[in-house]
Structures are given as C-alpha cells and as structure tokens.
Design a protein around this motif. Structure first.
Motif, PDB file in Angstrom:
ATOM      1  N   LYS A 117     -19.676  16.590  16.190  1.00  0.00           N
ATOM      2  CA  LYS A 117     -18.824  15.425  16.428  1.00  0.00           C
ATOM      3  C   LYS A 117     -17.362  15.748  16.136  1.00  0.00           C
ATOM      4  O   LYS A 117     -16.467  15.314  16.855  1.00  0.00           O
ATOM      5  CB  LYS A 117     -19.292  14.243  15.580  1.00  0.00           C
ATOM      6  CG  LYS A 117     -20.569  13.658  16.110  1.00  0.00           C
ATOM      7  CD  LYS A 117     -20.837  12.332  15.493  1.00  0.00           C
ATOM      8  CE  LYS A 117     -22.008  11.703  16.224  1.00  0.00           C
ATOM      9  NZ  LYS A 117     -21.996  10.265  16.147  1.00  0.00           N
ATOM     10  N   ALA A 120     -16.051  17.715  19.006  1.00  0.00           N
ATOM     11  CA  ALA A 120     -15.874  16.847  20.172  1.00  0.00           C
ATOM     12  C   ALA A 120     -14.620  15.990  20.031  1.00  0.00           C
ATOM     13  O   ALA A 120     -13.876  15.803  21.006  1.00  0.00           O
ATOM     14  CB  ALA A 120     -17.097  15.959  20.341  1.00  0.00           C
ATOM     15  N   ARG A 121     -14.358  15.481  18.827  1.00  0.00           N
ATOM     16  CA  ARG A 121     -13.156  14.670  18.611  1.00  0.00           C
ATOM     17  C   ARG A 121     -11.900  15.493  18.837  1.00  0.00           C
ATOM     18  O   ARG A 121     -10.928  15.029  19.443  1.00  0.00           O
ATOM     19  CB  ARG A 121     -13.166  14.080  17.208  1.00  0.00           C
ATOM     20  CG  ARG A 121     -14.149  12.961  17.043  1.00  0.00           C
ATOM     21  CD  ARG A 121     -14.047  12.323  15.676  1.00  0.00           C
ATOM     22  NE  ARG A 121     -15.132  11.370  15.513  1.00  0.00           N
ATOM     23  CZ  ARG A 121     -16.098  11.472  14.614  1.00  0.00           C
ATOM     24  NH1 ARG A 121     -16.106  12.470  13.756  1.00  0.00           N
ATOM     25  NH2 ARG A 121     -17.046  10.567  14.537  1.00  0.00           N
ATOM     26  N   THR A 124     -11.411  16.148  22.458  1.00  0.00           N
ATOM     27  CA  THR A 124     -10.993  14.910  23.111  1.00  0.00           C
ATOM     28  C   THR A 124      -9.491  14.711  22.962  1.00  0.00           C
ATOM     29  O   THR A 124      -8.797  14.381  23.933  1.00  0.00           O
ATOM     30  CB  THR A 124     -11.743  13.702  22.508  1.00  0.00           C
ATOM     31  OG1 THR A 124     -13.141  13.885  22.699  1.00  0.00           O
ATOM     32  CG2 THR A 124     -11.299  12.405  23.142  1.00  0.00           C
ATOM     33  N   ARG A 127      -7.710  17.123  25.210  1.00  0.00           N
ATOM     34  CA  ARG A 127      -7.732  16.689  26.612  1.00  0.00           C
ATOM     35  C   ARG A 127      -6.800  15.495  26.835  1.00  0.00           C
ATOM     36  O   ARG A 127      -6.150  15.399  27.880  1.00  0.00           O
ATOM     37  CB  ARG A 127      -9.166  16.339  27.017  1.00  0.00           C
ATOM     38  CG  ARG A 127      -9.305  15.863  28.448  1.00  0.00           C
ATOM     39  CD  ARG A 127      -8.944  16.942  29.459  1.00  0.00           C
ATOM     40  NE  ARG A 127      -8.993  16.382  30.806  1.00  0.00           N
ATOM     41  CZ  ARG A 127      -8.082  16.599  31.743  1.00  0.00           C
ATOM     42  NH1 ARG A 127      -7.061  17.394  31.510  1.00  0.00           N
ATOM     43  NH2 ARG A 127      -8.194  16.051  32.916  1.00  0.00           N
ATOM     44  N   GLU A 128      -6.711  14.580  25.867  1.00  0.00           N
ATOM     45  CA  GLU A 128      -5.776  13.447  25.978  1.00  0.00           C
ATOM     46  C   GLU A 128      -4.348  13.948  26.137  1.00  0.00           C
ATOM     47  O   GLU A 128      -3.570  13.419  26.934  1.00  0.00           O
ATOM     48  CB  GLU A 128      -5.863  12.557  24.742  1.00  0.00           C
ATOM     49  CG  GLU A 128      -7.096  11.684  24.686  1.00  0.00           C
ATOM     50  CD  GLU A 128      -7.223  10.948  23.365  1.00  0.00           C
ATOM     51  OE1 GLU A 128      -6.384  11.159  22.452  1.00  0.00           O
ATOM     52  OE2 GLU A 128      -8.163  10.154  23.241  1.00  0.00           O
ATOM     53  N   LYS A 137      -7.867  17.961  35.971  1.00  0.00           N
ATOM     54  CA  LYS A 137      -9.122  18.474  35.420  1.00  0.00           C
ATOM     55  C   LYS A 137      -9.368  19.938  35.785  1.00  0.00           C
ATOM     56  O   LYS A 137      -9.790  20.733  34.961  1.00  0.00           O
ATOM     57  CB  LYS A 137     -10.267  17.595  35.931  1.00  0.00           C
ATOM     58  CG  LYS A 137     -11.576  17.822  35.260  1.00  0.00           C
ATOM     59  CD  LYS A 137     -12.579  16.793  35.743  1.00  0.00           C
ATOM     60  CE  LYS A 137     -13.906  16.975  35.068  1.00  0.00           C
ATOM     61  NZ  LYS A 137     -14.882  15.956  35.504  1.00  0.00           N
TER      62      LYS A 137
END
Length: 175
Positions: A117, A120-121, A124, A127-128, A137
């Motif tokens: 997790k 993944a955070r 994320t 990617r933001e 992408k």
C-alpha cells in the motif's frame, strides 16, 4: 434502527417498496410446495460505514482514514527523486520479506500489505505529478521503463543496518 418487512408472493407493492432501498438485497419471491411464503431479505455489502475506533488517550472517536491522509501529505512533501528512492528501498524490503517467508523464518505477514500500500501511494503521487506536468499515459510508461532500467541494485535499509551492526560487533571483538 431499521425495520425489516416480510413480503408475500402475491403482494408486489411491499416487494417494490423494499426494493427501492439500495442498501437492502431483496430476493425475488419463489413459489414452492412448502407452506411458507417468506422470500428473505439480507443486508447488502454495498453499505459502507466509516470505521470508527476509540483513541487510547482522549477516549474520543477517531476516523482511521486520518492516518492515511497524514501519510499522503507526508509523501506529497517529498520530491519525485526522494519518492523514487523510497520506492526502491520498499521494494527491497518486500524482497527481504519474501525471502524470510520462503525460508520459513518469523516475519509479520501484515508487513506485506503495509508495504504494498505504501508503494502504491507513492506511485500514485508520482503519477499525479506527471498528470500535472501534462505527461500522457504512454510517455509515462516509457519514462517508467527507463527509470526501472536505471535502478542500481542495492541492499534494502534493514539489511544495511544489520550489516553495519555486524561490522560494529566485529570491530569490538577485534579491539
């Protein structure tokens, strides 16, 4: 408190009223040779209530999501390079956990989920930032492949710490 009703196969109006609630799962009436006409009602899994727990210090209610929000704020304060470095370290730690599991050593199985997790955070947030910069992408995937190829394999922080402790213990023995 919620009241549950019983619907009979002949009364479709009560069945329609119960079906109008999205959080109730109503099974359709089925005619059978048995004498009972109860069609059954169950609470659906779609109902999501925020998990609340009592804090040990103040006794007040605390929503568990607050911890995740704090972690996301902490991650957002880091630069992209720092995020990349921490992702590499966490993936190394994950590898060490897998080795411990395969060797049947003691380990905390909850660490797998926590590390996945956290990774993944971080990805994320990364990617933001790419989206804010206008990176699409497809280009993002190309940059990600380049980044993965440029990674130099190194031991994770926990292993480095153990190695340093071993060197310090050997230095004490020799002196």
């Amino acid at each position: 408190m919620m009241a549950l009703g019983i619907s009979s196969p002949t009364s479709s109006s009560s069945h329609q009223i119960l079906a109008s609630f999205s959080f109730l799962r109503v099974s359709p009436p089925v005619l059978s040779s048995r004498a009972s006409s109860f069609s059954g009602i169950g609470l659906g899994a779609a109902v999501r209530v925020p998990t609340l727990c009592y804090s040990a210090r103040g006794g007040r209610l605390v929503v568990r999501m607050a911890k995740r929000e704090e972690e996301m704020k902490e991650i957002r304060t880091k630069t992209t390079e720092e995020i990349n470095e921490e992702v590499i370290d966490l993936k190394g730690e994950l590898f060490m956990l897998r080795l411990q599991k395969s060797a049947r050593n003691e380990f905390k199985s909850s660490e797998f989920r926590r590390m996945h997790k956290r990774i993944a955070r971080m990805l994320t947030v990364k990617r933001e930032r790419e989206i804010e910069e206008g990176i699409n992408k497809r280009l993002s995937r190309k940059l990600d492949k380049k980044w993965k190829r440029s990674i130099v394999v190194r031991p994770p922080p926990s292993l480095r710490k153990k190695q340093e402790e071993q060197k310090a213990a050997e230095a004490e023995k020799s002196s």
